[in-house]
Design a protein around this motif. Structure first.
Motif, PDB file in Angstrom:
ATOM      1  N   MET A   1       0.839  -1.191   0.000  1.00  0.00           N
ATOM      2  CA  MET A   1       0.000   0.000   0.000  1.00  0.00           C
ATOM      3  C   MET A   1       0.879   1.247   0.000  1.00  0.00           C
ATOM      4  N   ARG A   2       0.383   2.283  -0.672  1.00  0.00           N
ATOM      5  CA  ARG A   2       1.098   3.565  -0.683  1.00  0.00           C
ATOM      6  C   ARG A   2       0.237   4.599   0.023  1.00  0.00           C
ATOM      7  N   LEU A   3       0.776   5.217   1.078  1.00  0.00           N
ATOM      8  CA  LEU A   3       0.053   6.237   1.829  1.00  0.00           C
ATOM      9  C   LEU A   3      -0.079   7.497   0.987  1.00  0.00           C
ATOM     10  N   LEU A   4      -1.286   8.004   0.848  1.00  0.00           N
ATOM     11  CA  LEU A   4      -1.522   9.240   0.104  1.00  0.00           C
ATOM     12  C   LEU A   4      -1.344  10.429   1.045  1.00  0.00           C
ATOM     13  N   PRO A   5      -1.086  11.622   0.494  1.00  0.00           N
ATOM     14  CA  PRO A   5      -0.899  12.802   1.355  1.00  0.00           C
ATOM     15  C   PRO A   5      -2.079  12.999   2.308  1.00  0.00           C
ATOM     16  N   VAL A   6      -1.760  13.394   3.539  1.00  0.00           N
ATOM     17  CA  VAL A   6      -2.766  13.569   4.585  1.00  0.00           C
ATOM     18  C   VAL A   6      -3.062  15.051   4.758  1.00  0.00           C
ATOM     19  N   SER A   7      -4.348  15.408   4.725  1.00  0.00           N
ATOM     20  CA  SER A   7      -4.758  16.798   4.945  1.00  0.00           C
ATOM     21  C   SER A   7      -4.682  17.120   6.432  1.00  0.00           C
TER      22      SER A   7
ATOM     23  N   ARG B   1      -6.465   7.642   7.346  1.00  0.00           N
ATOM     24  CA  ARG B   1      -5.341   7.583   6.426  1.00  0.00           C
ATOM     25  C   ARG B   1      -5.801   6.833   5.189  1.00  0.00           C
ATOM     26  N   THR B   2      -5.498   7.412   4.022  1.00  0.00           N
ATOM     27  CA  THR B   2      -5.917   6.821   2.759  1.00  0.00           C
ATOM     28  C   THR B   2      -4.711   6.208   2.057  1.00  0.00           C
ATOM     29  N   TYR B   3      -4.881   4.969   1.616  1.00  0.00           N
ATOM     30  CA  TYR B   3      -3.818   4.250   0.918  1.00  0.00           C
ATOM     31  C   TYR B   3      -4.302   3.838  -0.464  1.00  0.00           C
ATOM     32  N   SER B   4      -3.376   3.837  -1.404  1.00  0.00           N
ATOM     33  CA  SER B   4      -3.636   3.317  -2.741  1.00  0.00           C
ATOM     34  C   SER B   4      -3.008   1.941  -2.835  1.00  0.00           C
TER      35      SER B   4
ATOM     36  N   LEU C   1      -8.748   2.373  -3.566  1.00  0.00           N
ATOM     37  CA  LEU C   1      -8.329   3.124  -2.382  1.00  0.00           C
ATOM     38  C   LEU C   1      -8.868   2.487  -1.111  1.00  0.00           C
ATOM     39  N   TYR C   2      -8.072   2.572  -0.054  1.00  0.00           N
ATOM     40  CA  TYR C   2      -8.423   1.992   1.242  1.00  0.00           C
ATOM     41  C   TYR C   2      -8.261   3.060   2.319  1.00  0.00           C
ATOM     42  N   TRP C   3      -9.269   3.214   3.177  1.00  0.00           N
ATOM     43  CA  TRP C   3      -9.200   4.138   4.306  1.00  0.00           C
ATOM     44  C   TRP C   3      -9.000   3.350   5.590  1.00  0.00           C
ATOM     45  N   PHE C   4      -8.180   3.901   6.501  1.00  0.00           N
ATOM     46  CA  PHE C   4      -7.923   3.277   7.796  1.00  0.00           C
ATOM     47  C   PHE C   4      -8.138   4.310   8.899  1.00  0.00           C
TER      48      PHE C   4
END
Length: 200
Positions: A73-79, A85-88, A112-115
């Motif tokens: 999984m690749r962590l996407l930028p966090v606002s 946390r959103t991962y691709s 996409l996956y949210w945790f």
């Protein structure tokens, strides 16, 4: 980026509640014997949610699993202030694709996956509408149609929506599946943060 899944459901609960209450009123001409009915089951309360509850995630992964349970999984930028946390899902380079979503990555490239607190809480897939709709119905059942281009599945533990729209010369589909307990946990955390900010 598209809105989270819960943004699609502002009136669904109200509509479902009014539908069920109108269907459950007792007949004034019925006798006490005919009024005695067994208690409602989850299948009656959520007629389009049995399969989404049974799956409780996506094929191969259940809600609540940690990020470490996913291959790559690749962590996407966090606002700022974002609690999830959103991962691709990048797949594993050189590895044989597994599972429906792995094998259909060319047709469904966005996954996409949210945790929330390292617990899998939501999934989104975006790609070819016909391919994605067919898989959603296979996994979750026929669903509740809302117009021509939306299907809903409402369970006690999970919720899903499929929608599609014109994109270029074809149609793009989006499938969202989320955990209702983790959705409630996220809402409670946001409420607590807002309360703390207002108290300052």
């Amino acid at each position: 980026m598209r809105l989270p899944l819960y943004a699609y459901f502002p009136t669904l609960a109200v509509l479902a509640g009014s539908l069920f209450s109108s269907c459950s009123s007792a007949d004034s001409n019925s006798t006490p014997e005919t009024q005695a009915v067994p208690p409602k089951t989850a299948a009656v309360q959520f007629p389009f949610g049995a399969k989404v509850d049974s799956l409780n995630g996506i094929a191969g992964h259940t809600f609540g699993q940690p990020v470490s349970a996913f291959p790559k999984m690749r962590l996407l930028p966090v606002s700022p202030g974002e609690l999830t946390r959103t991962y691709s899902d990048e797949g594993v380079a050189g590895a044989k694709a597994t599972g429906w979503f792995g094998k259909h990555r060319p047709q469904v490239p966005t996954q996409l996956y949210w945790f929330l607190d390292n617990k899998f809480s939501q999934f989104r897939a975006v790609g070819d509408a016909a391919t994605l709709r067919a898989e959603a119905i296979y996994l979750l059942g026929p669903g509740q149609a809302q117009g021509q281009y939306q299907l809903f599945w409402e369970g006690t533990r999970a919720r899903a929506v499929f929608s599609e729209q014109a994109r270029g010369f074809g149609r793009e589909g989006t499938l969202d599946v989320l955990s209702k307990p983790l959705e409630a946990e996220l809402a409670a955390k946001k409420q607590a943060l807002l309360k703390a900010e207002n108290a300052q």
